[in-house]
Design an enzyme around this catalytic site. Structure first.
Site, short mmCIF file in Angstrom:
data_model
loop_
_atom_site.label_atom_id
_atom_site.label_comp_id
_atom_site.label_asym_id
_atom_site.label_seq_id
_atom_site.Cartn_x
_atom_site.Cartn_y
_atom_site.Cartn_z
N GLN A 90 0.82 -1.21 0.00
CA GLN A 90 0.00 0.00 0.00
C GLN A 90 0.86 1.27 0.00
OE1 GLN A 90 -2.54 -0.47 3.44
NE2 GLN A 90 -3.50 -2.32 2.64
N HIS A 155 -1.12 0.15 5.66
CA HIS A 155 -1.70 1.16 6.55
C HIS A 155 -0.80 2.37 6.77
CE1 HIS A 155 -4.84 -1.81 8.43
NE2 HIS A 155 -4.74 -1.91 7.12
N TYR A 258 -10.45 8.14 19.12
CA TYR A 258 -11.44 7.54 18.21
C TYR A 258 -11.55 6.03 18.35
CZ TYR A 258 -12.34 12.21 16.94
OH TYR A 258 -12.72 13.52 17.05
N TYR A 269 -10.52 -10.13 10.48
CA TYR A 269 -10.72 -10.84 9.22
C TYR A 269 -10.92 -12.31 9.53
CZ TYR A 269 -9.15 -6.54 7.08
OH TYR A 269 -9.05 -5.23 6.70
CA LIG Z 1 -13.46 4.56 15.85
#
Ligand SMILES: [Ca+2]
Length: 376
Positions: A90, A155, A258, A269
């Protein structure tokens, strides 16, 4: 119901049919709005598009190239002057934005996976001046480099947003293998950071006075944000990939947590719970979450009138996984409805932006990626 009444209601029914037909016609016409128009093709896994004042485009390609696209869709040679990029998985050359004062200073900001020692890498943010002839990046300066570096191909986060006060936000992923670090303030893993354009730390960042915390951190507990934009409210709107399920939209506020990986609406997964559940005191709930995951990338508010009142103020998000562009109606700071565009394209949507012309531009993520404009 007696026959007289049925007869009496027939004209009304016919009227209703006519209204339905007209509505269907209007819908068919409306369907043309948002139809794709290819601006440029032949881009290798393009990741981000920015707009130059003369009407040209600046596009990054993940393998490590930046190009100028002409108004007629011609690709330039790769710009000279980029730093070394750890391309793979990525990682690569990812976001680019132009300074809000670009017409005066020709400054651009870009982020990429920066190589370290022993195969390790992390996300870095750099500034540069685009040469007047648009062939090279000059005065390249690394403004921020994520710590620690990790041997991972996943990521990187890496969306850049210029705030109204001229500071720069950047999203940073959890590197996939280091998700617990998203809760730790002594690491840049799984964070949003905020730095000044000279790379210094703004004095009003939330953790500047907290011992053991890295001062660039703006918010934490993020998994991997590949879409972010400044809302009409001046706040940082972003989304992030969940694991299996649980992609989220949040407004990243100073100092807030968060939740990742303590709370999530997704799971591992192959199944299996992550963390402690979906909610916890002191941790923010997303404005919206997707189960199953759409794999979001790119994010833009439409502020122009070009697509009529129904679309104005909507939030647009690309889906890599399902290959559509989500049009989200925002009411009272919440996501009130989701509509899908470009569904027949079956192309991974990597980026979406509003151009200076008020039109929406989209990048498709492919070996032969395209820059597409949505018809008004
Ligand atoms: Ca969150």
């Amino acid at each position: 119901m007696n026959q007289a009444l049925i007869r009496a209601r027939r004209p009304q029914r016919a009227g209703r049919w006519l209204a339905t037909a007209l509505l269907a016609g209007a819908c068919a016409w409306a369907h043309a709005q948002g139809a794709p128009e290819v601006v440029a093709s032949g881009l290798e896994n393009p990741w981000a598009v920015a707009f130059l004042p003369e009407g040209r485009f600046l596009v990054t390609e993940k393998p490590g190239r930046m190009r100028v696209i002409s108004v007629t869709g011609q690709r330039s040679e790769p710009l000279q002057g980029l730093p070394a990029v750890a391309a793979g998985g990525q990682g690569g050359l990812l976001d680019v934005v132009v300074d809000l004062q670009f017409a005066r200073n020709r400054t651009v900001y870009f982020c990429y996976s920066e190589p370290g020692e022993g195969g390790a890498n992390s996300t870095a943010l750099a500034s540069a001046v685009l040469s007047a002839d648009r062939t090279r990046l000059e005065s390249v300066k690394v403004l921020f480099s994520q710590k620690p570096k990790v041997a991972s191909r996943a990521h990187f986060g890496c969306r850049i947003v210029e705030a109204r006060d001229g500071t720069l936000f950047m999203t940073l992923g959890d590197r996939y293998s280091r998700r617990d670090d998203a809760q730790k303030l002594d690491s840049h893993i799984g964070k949003v950071v905020r730095v000044a354009k000279d790379g210094s730390v703004p004095a009003d960042n939330p953790f500047v006075n907290r011992g053991g915390a890295l001062p660039e951190i703006w918010s934490y507990g993020h998994r991997n944000g590949q879409g972010a934009t400044l809302g009409p409210d001046g706040r940082l709107w972003m989304h992030e990939h969940g694991a299996q399920g649980g992609d989220e939209i949040n407004i990243a506020e100073a100092g807030r947590n968060y939740g990742w990986p303590v709370i999530t609406h997704g799971e591992n997964y192959g199944g299996g719970r992550i963390g402690e559940g979906t909610a916890k005191a002191g941790m923010e709930q997303p404005l919206k979450y997707w189960v199953p995951s759409i794999a979001p990338s790119g994010m833009a508010f439409l502020t122009s009138d070009r697509y009529g009142p129904a679309w104005k103020g909507n939030l647009f998000v690309g889906s890599l996984k399902f290959g559509y562009l989500a049009r989200l109606e925002i009411r009272d700071g919440r996501v009130a409805a989701e509509h899908k565009l470009l569904e027949d394209g079956r192309a991974r949507i990597r980026d979406v932006r509003q151009g200076p012309d008020g039109l929406l531009y989209v990048l498709t993520d492919a070996q032969n990626g395209q820059l597409i404009r949505l018809k008004p």
